[in-house]
Write a protein that holds these residues in place. Structure first.
Motif, PDB file in Angstrom:
ATOM      1  N   ALA A  48       0.822  -1.215   0.000  1.00 36.05           N
ATOM      2  CA  ALA A  48       0.000   0.000   0.000  1.00 36.05           C
ATOM      3  C   ALA A  48       0.855   1.264   0.000  1.00 36.05           C
ATOM      4  N   PHE A  49       2.012   1.224   0.662  1.00 39.83           N
ATOM      5  CA  PHE A  49       2.905   2.383   0.706  1.00 39.83           C
ATOM      6  C   PHE A  49       3.824   2.360  -0.507  1.00 39.83           C
ATOM      7  N   MET A  95      10.612  -8.921  12.686  1.00 42.30           N
ATOM      8  CA  MET A  95       9.323  -8.325  13.026  1.00 42.30           C
ATOM      9  C   MET A  95       8.351  -8.564  11.884  1.00 42.30           C
ATOM     10  N   THR A  96       7.107  -8.759  12.221  1.00 43.46           N
ATOM     11  CA  THR A  96       6.048  -8.781  11.214  1.00 43.46           C
ATOM     12  C   THR A  96       4.907  -7.920  11.734  1.00 43.46           C
ATOM     13  N   HIS A  97       4.430  -7.046  10.878  1.00 42.62           N
ATOM     14  CA  HIS A  97       3.311  -6.180  11.235  1.00 42.62           C
ATOM     15  C   HIS A  97       2.658  -5.694   9.948  1.00 42.62           C
ATOM     16  N   SER A  98       1.532  -5.054  10.058  1.00 38.41           N
ATOM     17  CA  SER A  98       0.834  -4.524   8.890  1.00 38.41           C
ATOM     18  C   SER A  98       1.699  -3.464   8.215  1.00 38.41           C
ATOM     19  N   HIS A 161       9.621  -3.875   6.236  1.00 37.41           N
ATOM     20  CA  HIS A 161       9.108  -3.075   5.121  1.00 37.41           C
ATOM     21  C   HIS A 161       9.899  -3.317   3.830  1.00 37.41           C
ATOM     22  N   VAL A 162      11.219  -3.320   3.917  1.00 35.73           N
ATOM     23  CA  VAL A 162      12.056  -3.455   2.728  1.00 35.73           C
ATOM     24  C   VAL A 162      11.904  -4.838   2.092  1.00 35.73           C
ATOM     25  N   SER A 163      11.554  -5.821   2.887  1.00 36.90           N
ATOM     26  CA  SER A 163      11.409  -7.175   2.343  1.00 36.90           C
ATOM     27  C   SER A 163      10.329  -7.270   1.271  1.00 36.90           C
TER      28      SER A 163
END
Length: 167
Positions: A48-49, A95-98, A161-163
């Protein structure tokens, strides 16, 4: 809270051919990987970003660790669920998050912002954090973190995020 020095016990992994499962043990490693990923233009993703939004989101998080988050979960949440989540992430080294969820209370991120400015902002935030002489503010969800724990949290956040981006 992860004890001081615990962040260095995470094995540093460089970006591999696939970014899935990407892990960084430090902000320096994260910055190197982000810089390499962006070296050939704007990385692509279905998230989304946009790339620029992602860079600004990551910079916001680092900046807020020094200046204070605009909104926080309750102290009870931070000391229970938030602290437990951070401990699990630290134990896993990942870490895993939305990836579409903004930082609570943070200004909206402009999808059309300049990726170069986003990269400059992230690099400046990392440098400011590394040189920060004062105490750090509680994380909006994890609560009080020492500098080594915060560095690990930021490195894991960047990796998560970068993944999702590919050159």
């Amino acid at each position: 809270m992860v004890k001081a020095g615990a962040a260095s016990s995470v094995v540093p992994l460089a970006a591999c051919a696939s970014n899935e499962g990407l892990r960084f043990s430090s902000l320096a490693a994260a910055q190197d990987a982000v810089t390499k990923l962006a070296a050939n233009g704007i990385p692509k993703s279905d998230t989304a970003f946009s790339w620029a939004q992602t860079l600004n989101h990551l910079a916001q998080s680092i900046e807020y660790s020094m200046t204070g988050f605009p909104e926080s979960k309750s102290r009870l949440f931070q000391k229970t669920a938030g602290a437990a989540a951070f401990q699990v992430f630290a134990w896993r080294g990942q870490m895993t998050h939305s990836l579409s969820e903004p930082i609570p209370g943070a200004p909206a991120l402009d999808r059309g912002s300049d990726p170069k400015q986003g990269m400059e902002r992230l690099v400046a935030a990392i440098a400011a954090f590394r040189n920060w002489p004062g105490g750090l503010k509680p994380h909006f969800a994890y609560g009080e973190l020492d500098k080594a724990s915060y560095e690990l949290a930021h490195a894991m956040h960047i990796a998560n995020h970068v993944s999702e981006f590919k050159a």
